[in-house]
Design a protein around this motif. Structure first.
Motif, PDB file in Angstrom:
ATOM      1  N   GLY A 125       0.807  -1.209   0.000  1.00  0.00           N
ATOM      2  CA  GLY A 125       0.000   0.000   0.000  1.00  0.00           C
ATOM      3  C   GLY A 125       0.840   1.258   0.000  1.00  0.00           C
ATOM      4  O   GLY A 125       0.517   2.241  -0.686  1.00  0.00           O
ATOM      5  N   ILE A 126       1.912   1.252   0.760  1.00  0.00           N
ATOM      6  CA  ILE A 126       2.809   2.412   0.822  1.00  0.00           C
ATOM      7  C   ILE A 126       3.455   2.653  -0.534  1.00  0.00           C
ATOM      8  O   ILE A 126       3.550   3.799  -1.013  1.00  0.00           O
ATOM      9  CB  ILE A 126       3.875   2.198   1.908  1.00  0.00           C
ATOM     10  N   ILE A 127       3.913   1.583  -1.179  1.00  0.00           N
ATOM     11  CA  ILE A 127       4.548   1.723  -2.494  1.00  0.00           C
ATOM     12  C   ILE A 127       3.548   2.271  -3.508  1.00  0.00           C
ATOM     13  O   ILE A 127       3.846   3.176  -4.284  1.00  0.00           O
ATOM     14  CB  ILE A 127       5.134   0.376  -2.943  1.00  0.00           C
ATOM     15  N   ALA A 128       2.306   1.729  -3.477  1.00  0.00           N
ATOM     16  CA  ALA A 128       1.272   2.189  -4.407  1.00  0.00           C
ATOM     17  C   ALA A 128       0.904   3.646  -4.156  1.00  0.00           C
ATOM     18  O   ALA A 128       0.538   4.370  -5.089  1.00  0.00           O
ATOM     19  CB  ALA A 128       0.034   1.302  -4.289  1.00  0.00           C
ATOM     20  N   SER A 129       1.019   4.095  -2.899  1.00  0.00           N
ATOM     21  CA  SER A 129       0.640   5.470  -2.563  1.00  0.00           C
ATOM     22  C   SER A 129       1.695   6.488  -2.959  1.00  0.00           C
ATOM     23  O   SER A 129       1.445   7.697  -2.920  1.00  0.00           O
ATOM     24  CB  SER A 129       0.389   5.581  -1.054  1.00  0.00           C
ATOM     25  N   GLY A 130       2.899   6.024  -3.291  1.00  0.00           N
ATOM     26  CA  GLY A 130       3.988   6.929  -3.634  1.00  0.00           C
ATOM     27  C   GLY A 130       4.715   7.499  -2.436  1.00  0.00           C
ATOM     28  O   GLY A 130       5.509   8.437  -2.577  1.00  0.00           O
ATOM     29  N   ARG A 131       4.457   6.935  -1.239  1.00  0.00           N
ATOM     30  CA  ARG A 131       5.054   7.467  -0.015  1.00  0.00           C
ATOM     31  C   ARG A 131       6.249   6.658   0.477  1.00  0.00           C
ATOM     32  O   ARG A 131       6.708   6.855   1.613  1.00  0.00           O
ATOM     33  CB  ARG A 131       4.006   7.501   1.102  1.00  0.00           C
ATOM     34  N   ALA A 132       6.769   5.760  -0.342  1.00  0.00           N
ATOM     35  CA  ALA A 132       7.847   4.888   0.118  1.00  0.00           C
ATOM     36  C   ALA A 132       9.053   5.668   0.616  1.00  0.00           C
ATOM     37  O   ALA A 132       9.744   5.247   1.556  1.00  0.00           O
ATOM     38  CB  ALA A 132       8.261   3.928  -1.004  1.00  0.00           C
ATOM     39  N   GLY A 133       9.304   6.822   0.019  1.00  0.00           N
ATOM     40  CA  GLY A 133      10.462   7.625   0.417  1.00  0.00           C
ATOM     41  C   GLY A 133      10.331   8.251   1.793  1.00  0.00           C
ATOM     42  O   GLY A 133      11.315   8.742   2.351  1.00  0.00           O
ATOM     43  N   GLU A 134       9.114   8.243   2.360  1.00  0.00           N
ATOM     44  CA  GLU A 134       8.887   8.840   3.683  1.00  0.00           C
ATOM     45  C   GLU A 134       8.995   7.811   4.817  1.00  0.00           C
ATOM     46  O   GLU A 134       8.895   8.182   5.987  1.00  0.00           O
ATOM     47  CB  GLU A 134       7.492   9.477   3.726  1.00  0.00           C
ATOM     48  N   ILE A 135       9.206   6.541   4.476  1.00  0.00           N
ATOM     49  CA  ILE A 135       9.223   5.467   5.477  1.00  0.00           C
ATOM     50  C   ILE A 135      10.641   5.264   6.006  1.00  0.00           C
ATOM     51  O   ILE A 135      11.595   5.117   5.231  1.00  0.00           O
ATOM     52  CB  ILE A 135       8.691   4.153   4.881  1.00  0.00           C
ATOM     53  N   VAL A 136      10.773   5.261   7.316  1.00  0.00           N
ATOM     54  CA  VAL A 136      12.073   5.003   7.944  1.00  0.00           C
ATOM     55  C   VAL A 136      12.459   3.543   7.764  1.00  0.00           C
ATOM     56  O   VAL A 136      13.612   3.205   7.454  1.00  0.00           O
ATOM     57  CB  VAL A 136      12.014   5.358   9.453  1.00  0.00           C
ATOM     58  N   GLY A 137      11.497   2.641   7.962  1.00  0.00           N
ATOM     59  CA  GLY A 137      11.739   1.210   7.838  1.00  0.00           C
ATOM     60  C   GLY A 137      10.625   0.443   8.506  1.00  0.00           C
ATOM     61  O   GLY A 137       9.592   1.014   8.871  1.00  0.00           O
ATOM     62  N   GLY A 138      10.832  -0.858   8.660  1.00  0.00           N
ATOM     63  CA  GLY A 138       9.774  -1.647   9.270  1.00  0.00           C
ATOM     64  C   GLY A 138      10.162  -3.091   9.453  1.00  0.00           C
ATOM     65  O   GLY A 138      11.326  -3.484   9.270  1.00  0.00           O
ATOM     66  N   THR A 139       9.165  -3.869   9.828  1.00  0.00           N
ATOM     67  CA  THR A 139       9.338  -5.309   9.989  1.00  0.00           C
ATOM     68  C   THR A 139       8.241  -6.032   9.230  1.00  0.00           C
ATOM     69  O   THR A 139       7.164  -5.474   8.983  1.00  0.00           O
ATOM     70  CB  THR A 139       9.269  -5.729  11.475  1.00  0.00           C
ATOM     71  N   GLU A 140       8.524  -7.267   8.859  1.00  0.00           N
ATOM     72  CA  GLU A 140       7.549  -8.165   8.231  1.00  0.00           C
ATOM     73  C   GLU A 140       7.552  -9.465   9.023  1.00  0.00           C
ATOM     74  O   GLU A 140       8.598 -10.055   9.261  1.00  0.00           O
ATOM     75  CB  GLU A 140       7.904  -8.422   6.765  1.00  0.00           C
ATOM     76  N   GLU A 141       6.369  -9.907   9.427  1.00  0.00           N
ATOM     77  CA  GLU A 141       6.252 -11.055  10.329  1.00  0.00           C
ATOM     78  C   GLU A 141       6.412 -12.400   9.637  1.00  0.00           C
ATOM     79  O   GLU A 141       6.964 -13.328  10.214  1.00  0.00           O
ATOM     80  CB  GLU A 141       4.882 -10.993  11.035  1.00  0.00           C
ATOM     81  N   THR A 142       5.930 -12.540   8.399  1.00  0.00           N
ATOM     82  CA  THR A 142       5.663 -13.874   7.847  1.00  0.00           C
ATOM     83  C   THR A 142       6.564 -14.292   6.689  1.00  0.00           C
ATOM     84  O   THR A 142       7.173 -13.471   5.995  1.00  0.00           O
ATOM     85  CB  THR A 142       4.218 -13.946   7.340  1.00  0.00           C
ATOM     86  N   THR A 143       6.555 -15.619   6.450  1.00  0.00           N
ATOM     87  CA  THR A 143       7.152 -16.182   5.242  1.00  0.00           C
ATOM     88  C   THR A 143       6.445 -15.641   4.009  1.00  0.00           C
ATOM     89  O   THR A 143       7.080 -15.256   3.020  1.00  0.00           O
ATOM     90  CB  THR A 143       7.038 -17.711   5.257  1.00  0.00           C
ATOM     91  N   SER A 144       5.101 -15.620   4.058  1.00  0.00           N
ATOM     92  CA  SER A 144       4.316 -15.163   2.905  1.00  0.00           C
ATOM     93  C   SER A 144       4.677 -13.728   2.531  1.00  0.00           C
ATOM     94  O   SER A 144       4.858 -13.405   1.350  1.00  0.00           O
ATOM     95  CB  SER A 144       2.819 -15.252   3.225  1.00  0.00           C
ATOM     96  N   GLY A 145       4.802 -12.851   3.533  1.00  0.00           N
ATOM     97  CA  GLY A 145       5.180 -11.479   3.263  1.00  0.00           C
ATOM     98  C   GLY A 145       6.598 -11.361   2.747  1.00  0.00           C
ATOM     99  O   GLY A 145       6.896 -10.545   1.863  1.00  0.00           O
ATOM    100  N   GLY A 146       7.495 -12.197   3.283  1.00  0.00           N
ATOM    101  CA  GLY A 146       8.863 -12.218   2.790  1.00  0.00           C
ATOM    102  C   GLY A 146       8.935 -12.585   1.322  1.00  0.00           C
ATOM    103  O   GLY A 146       9.706 -11.988   0.547  1.00  0.00           O
ATOM    104  N   TYR A 147       8.107 -13.563   0.901  1.00  0.00           N
ATOM    105  CA  TYR A 147       8.046 -13.929  -0.519  1.00  0.00           C
ATOM    106  C   TYR A 147       7.641 -12.728  -1.366  1.00  0.00           C
ATOM    107  O   TYR A 147       8.236 -12.455  -2.419  1.00  0.00           O
ATOM    108  CB  TYR A 147       7.020 -15.049  -0.740  1.00  0.00           C
ATOM    109  N   ARG A 148       6.613 -12.018  -0.926  1.00  0.00           N
ATOM    110  CA  ARG A 148       6.126 -10.880  -1.709  1.00  0.00           C
ATOM    111  C   ARG A 148       7.193  -9.791  -1.817  1.00  0.00           C
ATOM    112  O   ARG A 148       7.411  -9.222  -2.902  1.00  0.00           O
ATOM    113  CB  ARG A 148       4.872 -10.294  -1.062  1.00  0.00           C
ATOM    114  N   LEU A 149       7.859  -9.491  -0.709  1.00  0.00           N
ATOM    115  CA  LEU A 149       8.873  -8.442  -0.706  1.00  0.00           C
ATOM    116  C   LEU A 149      10.039  -8.779  -1.623  1.00  0.00           C
ATOM    117  O   LEU A 149      10.617  -7.899  -2.267  1.00  0.00           O
ATOM    118  CB  LEU A 149       9.382  -8.223   0.717  1.00  0.00           C
TER     119      LEU A 149
END
Length: 392
Positions: A125-149
């Motif tokens: 959602g952040i990437i689609a919104s065009g706001r990726a440059g405003e994000i400091v960072g984050g975490t991803e909990e799952t295997t499924s999310g890791g695949y997508r990233l």
């Protein structure tokens, strides 16, 4: 009604909080150091009592919280409690998938600068919104999310995302032992059926699949494994499981449990040959491992047996039983408990310390998906061993 929900959650949280001693220690630490002061953390993660303790910990560290749960697993009393604490929480247990997507969009629209993601929905959602440059960072909990990233979003994530599921601590403590235990316990609780002597097929021999197979066999089940990775299939065979193709096991299995993170593991070809009376269960993050739309398309009729049990009649005078609509059974089924409190104390400590690293030292991390730093893994391992009194 809201006051009743808050009181119910408060009572539940008293027990859960008392058993999450690792987070209690880091909550006191964060209250003193305030690593998240000035940051808004956007979360998309199952909202249940253990998650509430994590959010309390982040809030104690100065974070402003805006969050939503995952589809079908939100617990309304916990939502009411968190709102009472001043957090912005979207969603309810009865939300449709469309409403869930709107909840995720609402979190994105609140302009968080740190993400606590589960399935990479917020990152997308952040990437689609065009706001990726405003994000400091984050975490991803799952295997499924890791695949997508690492697949569909590769090269489009300019900020660091620590994939919690890459941690060996999470793999062993939460995925193998906690998911394995909770999936088997949830199967017994939802269906009220015996495990001993029953034939189970586990699709996927990653850490979650290993755990499910391990706990099933410990209770006397006959277990077969489906695994496309040659090395994991070899490991499953040496561990003593029957290893075969899903179609070859379609008439043998009585219960099929998917644990892969990939879509359409059980699809039309499988539905055409699966044995009459088979039960279909998913424990992966996304409700796509069982192709439920295809299953419904080829059905002749459906009957809701219980809130988490549905009979689906198929051509040829056969039927299957779908558990929890193909969603994550141990969190979407009736009276969900999820993983054990102690395992989530470990898993959420990984989250808390990884988020602290993002908030205070994002420049030391590479852009994109990456594993939990080794220093954090080893520090938590030491804390967990001490909490377990493992030397006694």
């Amino acid at each position: 009604m809201t006051s009743e929900l808050v009181a119910r959650a408060a009572a539940r949280l008293t027990w859960v909080r008392s058993r999450m001693t690792l987070l209690a220690a880091v909550r006191a630490q964060f209250a003193a150091t305030q690593p998240f002061a000035g940051h808004r953390i956007g979360m998309s993660l199952h909202i249940e009592p253990k998650t509430a303790v994590l959010l309390e910990t982040l809030s104690a560290g100065g974070a402003e919280i805006v969050a939503t749960g995952n589809h079908g697993s939100t617990q309304d009393d916990v939502v009411a409690f968190l709102r009472e604490q001043g957090m912005t929480i979207f969603g309810s247990r009865d939300d449709t998938l469309e409403q869930h997507h709107a909840n995720v969009a609402a979190v994105v629209a609140a302009e968080p600068d740190i993400l606590l993601d589960n399935g990479a929905d917020l990152a997308a959602g952040i990437i689609a919104s065009g706001r990726a440059g405003e994000i400091v960072g984050g975490t991803e909990e799952t295997t499924s999310g890791g695949y997508r990233l690492r697949a569909e979003m590769a090269g489009h994530v300019p900020f660091p995302i620590v994939v919690i599921n890459d941690s060996p601590l999470k793999a062993i403590g939460e995925n193998k032992h906690a998911v394995g235990q909770s999936v088997v316990e949830s199967f017994m609780r939802i269906t009220n059926l015996m495990v001993p002597g029953r034939r189970f097929v586990v699709a996927g021999y990653g850490w979650c699949g290993r755990g499910v197979a391990h706990y099933l066999r410990a209770l006397g089940a006959k277990v077969a494994v489906v695994e496309v990775d040659d090395i994991k299939a070899f490991e499953a065979a040496l561990d003593g499981y029957r290893v075969a193709n899903i179609l070859d096991l379609a008439e043998w299995g009585e219960v099929f449990i998917t644990a892969t993170g990939h879509p359409q593991i059980l699809g039309t070809e499988f539905f055409d040959v699966v044995a009459d009376g088979a039960m279909l269960v998913n424990c992966g993050h996304f409700p796509w491992e069982i192709d439920v739309p295809a299953l419904r398309a080829c059905s002749t009729s459906t009957t809701e047996i219980d809130t988490a049990i549905e009979r689906i009649d198929l051509p040829g005078d056969r039927h299957v039983t779908l558990i929890a609509e193909g969603r994550m059974m141990n969190l979407a089924g009736r009276e969900p408990k999820g993983n054990s409190i102690e395992s989530m104390d470990l898993g959420f400590l990984l989250q808390a310390l990884s988020l602290e690293r993002v908030a205070t030292a994002a420049g030391t991390l590479e852009p994109g998906a990456q594993p939990v730093p080794d220093t954090i893994n080893r520090e938590i391992a030491r804390r967990m061993l001490a909490a377990m009194n493992a030397d006694r």
